[in-house]
Design a protein around this motif. Structure first.
Motif, PDB file in Angstrom:
ATOM      1  N   SER A 160     -16.919  23.972   8.231  1.00 59.84           N
ATOM      2  CA  SER A 160     -17.300  22.933   7.270  1.00 59.84           C
ATOM      3  C   SER A 160     -16.278  21.805   7.124  1.00 59.84           C
ATOM      4  N   PRO A 161     -14.962  22.046   7.318  1.00 63.24           N
ATOM      5  CA  PRO A 161     -14.015  20.929   7.230  1.00 63.24           C
ATOM      6  C   PRO A 161     -14.241  19.845   8.279  1.00 63.24           C
ATOM      7  N   LEU A 162     -15.071  20.116   9.297  1.00 61.55           N
ATOM      8  CA  LEU A 162     -15.339  19.128  10.353  1.00 61.55           C
ATOM      9  C   LEU A 162     -16.585  18.292  10.075  1.00 61.55           C
ATOM     10  N   GLU A 163     -17.234  18.527   8.969  1.00 51.28           N
ATOM     11  CA  GLU A 163     -18.475  17.826   8.660  1.00 51.28           C
ATOM     12  C   GLU A 163     -18.259  16.314   8.611  1.00 51.28           C
ATOM     13  N   ASN A 164     -19.151  15.580   9.273  1.00 54.60           N
ATOM     14  CA  ASN A 164     -19.138  14.112   9.324  1.00 54.60           C
ATOM     15  C   ASN A 164     -17.886  13.537   9.980  1.00 54.60           C
ATOM     16  N   LYS A 165     -17.256  14.310  10.852  1.00 55.88           N
ATOM     17  CA  LYS A 165     -16.076  13.822  11.571  1.00 55.88           C
ATOM     18  C   LYS A 165     -16.402  13.632  13.053  1.00 55.88           C
ATOM     19  N   ASP A 166     -15.584  12.838  13.733  1.00 57.36           N
ATOM     20  CA  ASP A 166     -15.716  12.632  15.177  1.00 57.36           C
ATOM     21  C   ASP A 166     -14.900  13.702  15.899  1.00 57.36           C
ATOM     22  N   ILE A 167     -15.567  14.447  16.750  1.00 59.53           N
ATOM     23  CA  ILE A 167     -14.957  15.618  17.378  1.00 59.53           C
ATOM     24  C   ILE A 167     -14.865  15.448  18.890  1.00 59.53           C
ATOM     25  N   ILE A 168     -13.704  15.799  19.444  1.00 64.27           N
ATOM     26  CA  ILE A 168     -13.528  15.911  20.897  1.00 64.27           C
ATOM     27  C   ILE A 168     -13.147  17.361  21.189  1.00 64.27           C
ATOM     28  N   ILE A 169     -13.884  17.995  22.078  1.00 65.00           N
ATOM     29  CA  ILE A 169     -13.578  19.371  22.476  1.00 65.00           C
ATOM     30  C   ILE A 169     -12.861  19.341  23.810  1.00 65.00           C
ATOM     31  N   TRP A 170     -11.669  19.921  23.846  1.00 64.53           N
ATOM     32  CA  TRP A 170     -10.851  19.952  25.056  1.00 64.53           C
ATOM     33  C   TRP A 170     -10.796  21.407  25.539  1.00 64.53           C
ATOM     34  N   PRO A 171     -11.653  21.812  26.461  1.00 63.04           N
ATOM     35  CA  PRO A 171     -11.657  23.209  26.920  1.00 63.04           C
ATOM     36  C   PRO A 171     -10.553  23.485  27.929  1.00 63.04           C
ATOM     37  N   ASP A 172     -10.143  24.756  28.010  1.00 63.01           N
ATOM     38  CA  ASP A 172      -9.275  25.175  29.099  1.00 63.01           C
ATOM     39  C   ASP A 172     -10.041  25.017  30.405  1.00 63.01           C
ATOM     40  N   ALA A 176     -14.678  30.457  31.165  1.00 63.21           N
ATOM     41  CA  ALA A 176     -14.820  30.847  29.760  1.00 63.21           C
ATOM     42  C   ALA A 176     -14.680  29.638  28.846  1.00 63.21           C
ATOM     43  N   GLY A 177     -13.729  28.766  29.174  1.00 64.52           N
ATOM     44  CA  GLY A 177     -13.514  27.579  28.362  1.00 64.52           C
ATOM     45  C   GLY A 177     -14.695  26.629  28.393  1.00 64.52           C
ATOM     46  N   LEU A 178     -15.290  26.461  29.557  1.00 62.86           N
ATOM     47  CA  LEU A 178     -16.430  25.555  29.687  1.00 62.86           C
ATOM     48  C   LEU A 178     -17.653  26.085  28.944  1.00 62.86           C
ATOM     49  N   LYS A 179     -17.899  27.399  29.046  1.00 64.32           N
ATOM     50  CA  LYS A 179     -19.033  27.997  28.336  1.00 64.32           C
ATOM     51  C   LYS A 179     -18.851  27.867  26.831  1.00 64.32           C
ATOM     52  N   TYR A 180     -17.619  28.112  26.387  1.00 62.73           N
ATOM     53  CA  TYR A 180     -17.324  28.021  24.955  1.00 62.73           C
ATOM     54  C   TYR A 180     -17.526  26.601  24.450  1.00 62.73           C
ATOM     55  N   SER A 181     -17.054  25.625  25.224  1.00 65.62           N
ATOM     56  CA  SER A 181     -17.164  24.229  24.795  1.00 65.62           C
ATOM     57  C   SER A 181     -18.625  23.800  24.665  1.00 65.62           C
ATOM     58  N   PRO A 205      -4.986  23.092  37.902  1.00 70.07           N
ATOM     59  CA  PRO A 205      -5.132  24.534  38.160  1.00 70.07           C
ATOM     60  C   PRO A 205      -6.026  25.221  37.143  1.00 70.07           C
ATOM     61  N   LYS A 206      -6.496  26.396  37.499  1.00 73.36           N
ATOM     62  CA  LYS A 206      -7.324  27.189  36.599  1.00 73.36           C
ATOM     63  C   LYS A 206      -6.537  27.510  35.328  1.00 73.36           C
ATOM     64  N   GLY A 207      -7.175  27.329  34.189  1.00 78.87           N
ATOM     65  CA  GLY A 207      -6.524  27.604  32.914  1.00 78.87           C
ATOM     66  C   GLY A 207      -5.741  26.437  32.343  1.00 78.87           C
TER      67      GLY A 207
END
Length: 227
Positions: A160-172, A176-181, A205-207
């Motif tokens: 909830s603290p992210l409500e109405n905010k601009d979000i960038i997701i930076w996956p590993d 696993a990171g891509l699926k999560y993102s 590199p991976k990770g």
């Protein structure tokens, strides 16, 4: 397709496999083996002699070296949970959650990391671990992470603290990171102002993650601005 293995078909994720009922219970409740046995015993109204003979979940068996402790607090700085990072001689690592009362478990509702800064910023970078958050903080970016990183249960985290905010997701830079993102982006779209997922860079590199980027002097601002 294999004897003794079952998969979850309630979602689009076909990669998660379970070897027995206890594994299913652990996954759905997000608890460890001992806690699952105790919980199943309570559900059935019987004692669990196996669980009672095993070490208590409050006594972690890992004897690795503690390399970091990450404090999850509320917006006023009150401690909610500490994540203890341990590393081992074989290169493995583990993360142990500890409540203020000493119990080794996650809170029922899991706060975001770096919440005191996230609350008052309109632009947030979501990464997969506390180490990455701290690295970006050194570069004056506001970042956060959920407990357990890419293994986080989205429904048990307070987003909830992210409500109405601009979000960038930076996956590993791994599967696993891509699926999560992808899952996280879909989850946040309903209440965030905007959500964007950074795509892996060729040659890394991976990770590879945000902490690696800071260490190598990578041009983070340029990477964040790529559409």
């Amino acid at each position: 397709s294999k004897n003794g293995l079952g998969g979850e078909f309630n979602t689009s994720d076909r990669s998660r496999m379970f070897s027995d009922f206890i594994e299913v219970w652990k996954y759905k409740k997000n608890i460890n083996f001992v806690e699952a046995l105790e919980d199943i015993g309570k559900f059935l109204g019987v004692d669990s002699p196996i669980a009672s003979s095993l070490p208590s979940p409050g006594q972690p068996k890992e004897k690795g070296k503690v390399t970091a402790e990450y404090a999850y607090t509320d917006i006023h700085g009150n401690l909610i949970c500490t994540i203890i990072r341990k590393e081992f001689d074989n290169g493995n690592k583990t993360f142990l959650p500890q409540l203020p009362n000493g119990e080794y478990k996650m809170p029922s509702v899991r706060p975001l990391y770096n919440l005191s800064k996230v609350t008052y910023s309109e632009n947030i970078i979501i990464v997969e671990g506390e180490k990455c958050v701290d690295a970006l903080t050194l570069k004056e970016y506001v970042a956060t992470s959920a407990m357990a990183g890419s293994s986080a249960v989205l429904e048990k985290t307070d987003w909830s603290p992210l409500e109405n905010k601009d979000i960038i997701i930076w996956p590993d830079n791994d599967e696993a990171g891509l699926k999560y993102s992808e899952s996280l982006a879909a989850y946040l779209l309903g209440f965030c102002k905007s959500v964007r997922v950074l795509q892996p860079l060729k040659g890394k590199p991976k990770g590879w993650d945000a902490a690696d980027a800071v260490t190598e002097g990578f041009n983070i601002q340029q990477f964040l601005s790529l559409e």
